[in-house]
Scaffold this active site. Structure first.
Site, PDB file in Angstrom:
ATOM      1  N   GLY A 230       0.638  -1.205  -0.014  1.00 28.91           N
ATOM      2  CA  GLY A 230      -0.022  -0.062   0.191  1.00 28.91           C
ATOM      3  C   GLY A 230       0.725   1.171  -0.061  1.00 28.91           C
ATOM      4  O   GLY A 230       0.125   2.210  -0.156  1.00 28.91           O
ATOM      5  N   GLU A 272       4.511  -6.592   2.717  1.00 29.57           N
ATOM      6  CA  GLU A 272       4.108  -7.192   1.609  1.00 29.57           C
ATOM      7  C   GLU A 272       4.131  -5.934   0.339  1.00 29.57           C
ATOM      8  O   GLU A 272       3.121  -6.116  -0.335  1.00 29.57           O
ATOM      9  CB  GLU A 272       2.563  -7.835   1.449  1.00 29.57           C
ATOM     10  CG  GLU A 272       2.647  -9.287   1.707  1.00 29.57           C
ATOM     11  CD  GLU A 272       1.174  -9.534   2.051  1.00 29.57           C
ATOM     12  OE1 GLU A 272       0.936 -10.642   2.526  1.00 29.57           O
ATOM     13  OE2 GLU A 272       0.165  -8.823   1.699  1.00 29.57           O
ATOM     14  N   ARG A 275       4.236  -1.980  -5.251  1.00 28.21           N
ATOM     15  CA  ARG A 275       4.548  -0.947  -6.037  1.00 28.21           C
ATOM     16  C   ARG A 275       5.640  -0.301  -5.498  1.00 28.21           C
ATOM     17  O   ARG A 275       6.438   0.170  -6.332  1.00 28.21           O
ATOM     18  CB  ARG A 275       3.358   0.077  -5.698  1.00 28.21           C
ATOM     19  CG  ARG A 275       3.280   1.382  -6.737  1.00 28.21           C
ATOM     20  CD  ARG A 275       2.063   2.261  -6.255  1.00 28.21           C
ATOM     21  NE  ARG A 275       0.755   1.394  -6.058  1.00 28.21           N
ATOM     22  CZ  ARG A 275      -0.264   1.059  -6.885  1.00 28.21           C
ATOM     23  NH1 ARG A 275       0.164   1.450  -8.329  1.00 28.21           N
ATOM     24  NH2 ARG A 275      -1.201   0.531  -6.842  1.00 28.21           N
ATOM     25  N   CYS A 341      -8.768  -0.056 -30.249  1.00 30.98           N
ATOM     26  CA  CYS A 341     -10.162   0.510 -30.700  1.00 30.98           C
ATOM     27  C   CYS A 341     -11.051   0.676 -29.392  1.00 30.98           C
ATOM     28  O   CYS A 341     -12.021   0.186 -29.269  1.00 30.98           O
ATOM     29  CB  CYS A 341     -10.867  -0.416 -31.697  1.00 30.98           C
ATOM     30  SG  CYS A 341      -9.871  -0.782 -33.147  1.00 30.98           S
ATOM     31  N   GLU A 342     -10.566   1.592 -28.663  1.00 30.30           N
ATOM     32  CA  GLU A 342     -10.956   1.904 -27.346  1.00 30.30           C
ATOM     33  C   GLU A 342     -10.750   3.390 -27.104  1.00 30.30           C
ATOM     34  O   GLU A 342      -9.379   3.645 -27.039  1.00 30.30           O
ATOM     35  CB  GLU A 342     -10.362   1.043 -26.284  1.00 30.30           C
ATOM     36  CG  GLU A 342     -11.152  -0.120 -25.863  1.00 30.30           C
ATOM     37  CD  GLU A 342     -12.328  -0.102 -25.227  1.00 30.30           C
ATOM     38  OE1 GLU A 342     -12.870   0.922 -24.902  1.00 30.30           O
ATOM     39  OE2 GLU A 342     -13.107  -1.040 -25.109  1.00 30.30           O
TER      40      GLU A 342
HETATM   41  C1  LIG Z   1      -1.937  -5.889  -4.015  1.00 32.60           C
HETATM   42  C2  LIG Z   1      -1.511  -6.672  -2.720  1.00 32.60           C
HETATM   43  C3  LIG Z   1      -0.260  -6.063  -2.098  1.00 32.60           C
HETATM   44  C4  LIG Z   1       0.735  -4.994  -2.914  1.00 32.60           C
HETATM   45  O1  LIG Z   1       0.188  -3.783  -2.833  1.00 32.60           O
HETATM   46  P1  LIG Z   1       1.077  -2.712  -3.484  1.00 32.60           P
HETATM   47  O2  LIG Z   1       0.011  -1.475  -3.484  1.00 32.60           O
HETATM   48  O3  LIG Z   1       1.570  -2.946  -4.805  1.00 32.60           O
HETATM   49  O4  LIG Z   1       2.025  -2.242  -2.269  1.00 32.60           O
HETATM   50  C5  LIG Z   1       0.142  -6.715  -0.922  1.00 32.60           C
HETATM   51  N1  LIG Z   1      -0.762  -7.524  -0.410  1.00 32.60           N
HETATM   52  C6  LIG Z   1      -1.950  -7.918  -0.866  1.00 32.60           C
HETATM   53  C7  LIG Z   1      -2.401  -9.018  -0.177  1.00 32.60           C
HETATM   54  C8  LIG Z   1      -2.253  -7.463  -2.052  1.00 32.60           C
HETATM   55  O5  LIG Z   1      -3.321  -7.872  -2.625  1.00 32.60           O
END
Ligand SMILES: *Cc1c(COP(=O)(O)O)cnc(C)c1O
Length: 422
Positions: A230, A272, A275, A341-342
């Protein structure tokens, strides 16, 4: 502040001799440096581990680079588990954070020694029936309601399908204890793509206080808390990169304030991130191949939404640099568009850019995560290659471009399609 690409026009022209545009290019050195900075920021926590979200950039070569930097992976499907297995991830290096998990996937996750993160209390009998209950189990939490940070409402977990309530966490822990589980984890993912530095510390407080209550109510040993993904990246030139050192320190304060006094100073922190780990370090390189002057000025490029869907899907901003014109005045107003084509196939709308000539290379920035991965094959468009920009400027192909035979591969039972399959 301007965004300067890590390659020049001359370097791209050289690469394009072997690998025609469009292509993705990832900066290995920058990926490594960023991963090291993250580990440094959380080095105060001895068990800290980042489990890179494979869905963001599912390329085994990039996964291996992260593995060398100490990262694990976060998977949520069977094929993501296979990719991770191929890249060498094993026992304790995989987090399996799935939801609505299809039959068979927990079995593969257990075979690889992954941490199982259950999205719901009802997954306990499902897991037990399929492949038994491991010694360590994580459960995903959803606090409901509205999630607010200092600068306002961030998201609406009450509307999200993920995770379970606190009462269900308690119930789940009790059931799992009865089934012999020794170590527990807590996971929650509440806000996506935020550059607000109080996200992790605020989430940490939510999860740490929950951990204390769960331990008191159930007696469970909580081994790790997963702050999940996130953390966002500065897509716009005026955005600032999250200061991860400061975030790490702020989380440490909450840890020392909440967990340590509760006798829980041995809890490992996991992240986790997807991005944040890869987004800024991948670019999509494309070439201007058409121009069009109707009611607006259009530049047609050889990439399209199939290569990078975020602008079409969310109207997401991706900064664009015209190579060789990094410092030229941005005095033309363009829509930069692909060939689908969008009408949403636009990398930029009303974007001020230097005057673009046919043949100019355009760098679309911050495409390293949720870029290639979201691609699809609409209009029969083929996905492009992924290349690695190695220290010293060597280029390694880490995924070839698709060919028609790949697009037709699922007709391999068909005589009609046979001529197109080789
Ligand atoms: C998508 C996701 C992430 C990574 O999200 P980012 O926004 O790329 O950091 C981590 N954990 C879970 C469970 C996700 O679905």
């Amino acid at each position: 502040m301007n965004k300067i690409p890590f390659v020049t026009k001359e370097q791209v022209a050289e690469i394009a001799k072997s690998y025609p545009t469009p292509f993705y290019l990832y900066d290995e050195e920058a990926i490594r440096a960023n991963a090291r900075e993250l580990y440094e920021a959380f080095s105060w926590n001895p068990g800290f581990k980042e489990f890179f979200a494979v869905k963001a950039t599912p390329n085994p070569y990039l996964l291996q680079i992260l593995r060398e930097e100490g990262c694990g992976v976060d998977c949520s499907s069977y094929t993501e588990l296979l990719l991770s297995e191929a890249a060498g991830f094993g026992n304790g290096e995989i987090m399996f954070s799935s939801n609505e998990t299809p039959v068979g996937e927990f079995t593969k996750a257990r075979e690889l020694g992954a941490y199982i993160n259950l999205d719901d209390v009802t997954h306990i009998p499902f897991l037990q029936k399929e492949c038994g209950i491991p010694e360590t189990v994580c459960m995903r939490y959803n606090p409901g309601g509205i999630y607010e940070l200092e600068n306002g409402i961030m998201d609406n977990p009450g509307d999200a399908k993920y995770g379970c309530t606190e009462a269900q966490m308690v119930e789940g822990y009790q059931k799992l204890l009865a089934l012999g589980v020794k170590n527990f984890g807590i996971h929650s993912f509440l806000v996506s793509n935020t550059i607000a530095e109080d996200y992790y510390p605020t989430l940490a407080r939510t999860l740490f206080t929950l951990a204390v209550r769960l331990k008191e109510k159930t007696g469970a040993h909580i081994a790790f808390i997963n702050l999940s993904g996130g953390i966002g990246i500065p897509y716009r030139p005026e955005d600032e990169k999250v200061n991860i050192k400061r975030v790490g320190e702020a989380v440490r304060k909450v840890y020392e304030e909440v967990l340590v006094p509760a006798g829980m100073g041995d809890v490992a922190l996991f992240t986790e991130l997807g991005r944040y780990m890869m987004g800024p370090y991948g670019i999509l390189v494309t070439k201007a191949i058409h121009e069009k002057h109707i009611y607006k000025e259009y530049i047609g490029v050889d990439a399209c939404a199939v290569n990078l869907m975020r602008p079409a899907m969310y109207r997401a901003y991706h900064h664009i640099t015209v190579l060789g014109k990094e410092n030229a005045p941005a005095d033309c107003l363009y829509d930069v568009v692909g060939s689908l084509c969008e009408n949403n196939d636009k990398f930029a709308i009303d974007r001020k850019l230097p005057k673009i000539e046919i043949g100019d290379y355009l760098v679309i920035h911050d495409a390293g995560a949720h870029g290639y991965a979201m691609g699809y094959n609409y209009n029969g468009k083929l996905k492009c290659a992924e290349l690695l920009w190695k220290p010293g400027g060597k280029v390694q192909m880490i995924r070839r471009a698709e060919q028609p035979k790949d697009y037709f591969a699922t007709f391999d039972f068909s005589d009609m399609m046979k001529p197109y399959l080789s």
